[in-house]
Design an enzyme around this catalytic site. Structure first.
Site, mmCIF file in Angstrom:
data_model
loop_
_atom_site.group_PDB
_atom_site.id
_atom_site.type_symbol
_atom_site.label_atom_id
_atom_site.label_comp_id
_atom_site.label_asym_id
_atom_site.label_seq_id
_atom_site.Cartn_x
_atom_site.Cartn_y
_atom_site.Cartn_z
ATOM 1 N N HIS A 111 0.812 -1.217 0.000
ATOM 2 C CA HIS A 111 0.000 0.000 0.000
ATOM 3 C C HIS A 111 0.848 1.271 0.000
ATOM 4 C CE1 HIS A 111 0.321 -0.406 4.521
ATOM 5 N NE2 HIS A 111 0.455 0.907 4.417
ATOM 6 N N ASP B 47 0.021 -7.607 1.048
ATOM 7 C CA ASP B 47 0.381 -6.222 1.348
ATOM 8 C C ASP B 47 1.896 -6.073 1.491
ATOM 9 O OD1 ASP B 47 0.022 -3.519 1.725
ATOM 10 O OD2 ASP B 47 -0.341 -3.686 3.876
ATOM 11 N N SER C 77 4.619 2.368 8.107
ATOM 12 C CA SER C 77 4.297 1.223 7.257
ATOM 13 C C SER C 77 5.507 0.815 6.429
ATOM 14 C CB SER C 77 3.138 1.568 6.315
ATOM 15 O OG SER C 77 1.934 1.667 7.007
#
Length: 472
Positions: free
Chosen positions: A112, A142, A218
């Site tokens: 992402h 992901d 992230s």
């Protein structure tokens, strides 16, 4: 009265002789046994690991349409600008973190972070900024793998740890770039293992930690006290957008699946056993005679599949894999994926309430029928859609979650196409066109090659049938 009180105190002294010393010991703070213990710090560990944690900048060019009011000269004279409602381009950017896992400059981050990016740049801890190619990206996990360009290695790396060796309570450090403020280190413990209801990816199996994780973290590193990578930080649970002590990381054993694929041929091949599983609800648990809901219930088995060859049948309950307890289908998927194609797995079952075992060999999903990918170009509601024949391989590759095992799947829809304007989406399955069943991409191409005044369409989306009529 005085005698009675003295007797009570005496009895207390006889029954609880150690009470006073214990209370005194609890009240006194313990003293570090040595100067080294007094000066204990994570600094040496961070100094060794942090050079391999990077910032990832992804950008893409998007079309932005100006307000239609700008078509009117009256409005333009007040607000300036020309070109009316013609689209304008702007740069959309995202920020995240990444971890170098190979000296040649291979970086792991979250999907992402770089999804749909036209350009990716990576900022190293020594302030160098390098361009990067996207080697592999997998939305289901992901995860994405990048390769640094423009500088020779060797680059600093973080070694992998066995994430299955983690225990709740273990100390961990989270390293990343929250909010773009610069590299930041936070500490915490492993709060829970095998979290499967997070919803951040298709293959849900996460390490939960209370180490502060915020937007921008992230793709960053979660490391153990040996400075080895135990997870890739990927999500937080928050209503405000900031950390509240509930963060999630993809286990390193799952990360290694995609990095090995990236370093070989760049394709992620997940093992297939040809069985469908469902969650055990409290009602199902009562019906199965279980003391609590757990395990993965076999809902169906494909003919000729590894599951059938191993003797699995609908109604079997998988409760363990290689001796590790299975709580739900996501936990079972994780165990199978991290074992890899060609490996064998010993499944512990409950069959009719009695224990049983099955040894299953993990295989590649077969592409039967052949994919036969086509991009439909004739003027029809499907113009601009790329379609493929459904097969176990296509289902595994696309993460299709519908109920059909045969038919035609829409794999991609071109921007600005008729298919996009109609509202078709990647993952839709074309069931019928004008009352005729669609069994192959060639069949659909022939149907759409002929003009029609009306198009009566039946589509499956997320397991539901959608019927609509569109003018020709």
């Amino acid at each position: 009265m005085r005698a009675r009180v003295m007797m009570a105190l005496a009895l207390a002294g006889l029954l609880l002789p150690g009470l006073a010393p214990l209370a005194a010991e609890a009240a006194a703070p313990s003293i570090p046994p040595s100067e080294a213990a007094l000066r204990y710090s994570f600094a040496p560990l961070v100094k060794r690991v942090s050079p391999a944690v990077v910032n990832v900048y992804a950008s893409r060019v998007v079309q932005q349409r100006v307000s239609p009011f700008m078509d009117d000269p009256f409005f333009r004279q007040f607000f300036g600008g020309g070109g009316g409602g013609a689209p304008r381009t702007r740069i959309q950017q995202s920020l995240g973190s990444g971890v170098i896992i190979d000296k040649s400059g291979i970086v792991v981050t979250n999907y992402h972070v770089i999804a749909n990016a036209d350009e990716v740049k990576v900022a190293l801890s020594d302030k160098r900024e390098l361009a990067a190619d996207i080697v592999l990206k997998d939305e289901r996990m992901d995860l994405a793998v990048l390769r640094l360009k423009g500088a020779a290695g060797p680059f600093p790396v973080v070694e992998f740890a066995d994430s299955d060796a983690l225990a709740v309570g273990d100390l961990v450090l989270a390293i990343g770039d929250p909010f773009g403020v610069g590299q930041t280190v936070t500490s915490g413990i492993v709060s829970a293992l095998a979290r499967t209801q997070v919803g951040a990816a298709d293959y849900q199996f996460y390490i939960q930690t209370d180490a502060a994780i915020n937007p921008g973290n992230s793709g960053g590193a979660l490391v153990d006290m040996d400075g080895r990578l135990v997870g890739i930080n990927t999500a937080i649970y928050s209503r405000s957008g900031g950390s509240i002590g509930i963060g999630f990381a993809i286990p390193s054993n799952m990360v290694q699946v995609i990095t090995k694929a990236a370093l070989s041929d760049g394709k992620v091949r997940l093992p297939w056993i040809g069985a469908e599983f469902q969650q055990v609800t409290p009602d199902l648990a009562d019906g199965l005679g279980l003391d609590r809901p757990h395990g993965a219930l076999v809902a169906g088995v494909t003919d000729g599949s590894p599951a059938e060859k191993a003797g699995l049948t609908a109604g079997d309950l998988v409760v363990s894999a290689d001796g590790i307890d299975i709580d739900d289908p996501n936990g079972l998927n994780y165990r199978l994926v991290t074992k890899g194609i060609g490996a064998s797995v010993q499944l512990g079952l409950l069959r009719g309430g009695k224990p049983a075992n099955a040894t299953i060999v993990l295989a590649s999903a077969p592409e039967i029928p052949p994919r036969e990918e086509l991009t439909l170009k004739s003027e029809s509601p499907f113009q601009g859609a790329t379609v493929v024949n459904l097969s176990p391989a296509v289902i595994a590759d696309t993460g299709y979650k519908g109920r059909r095992t045969k038919g035609v799947l829409i794999e991609k829809v071109d921007d600005g196409s008729i298919a996009a304007s109609v509202g078709f989406q990647a993952g839709d399955v074309v069931v019928e066109v004008n009352g005729q069943a669609v069994d192959a991409t060639r069949t659909l191409a022939a149907m759409t090659g002929r003009p029609a005044d009306l198009w009566r369409l039946t589509i499956e989306r997320d397991g539901r049938l959608i019927r609509s009529t569109i003018g020709g």
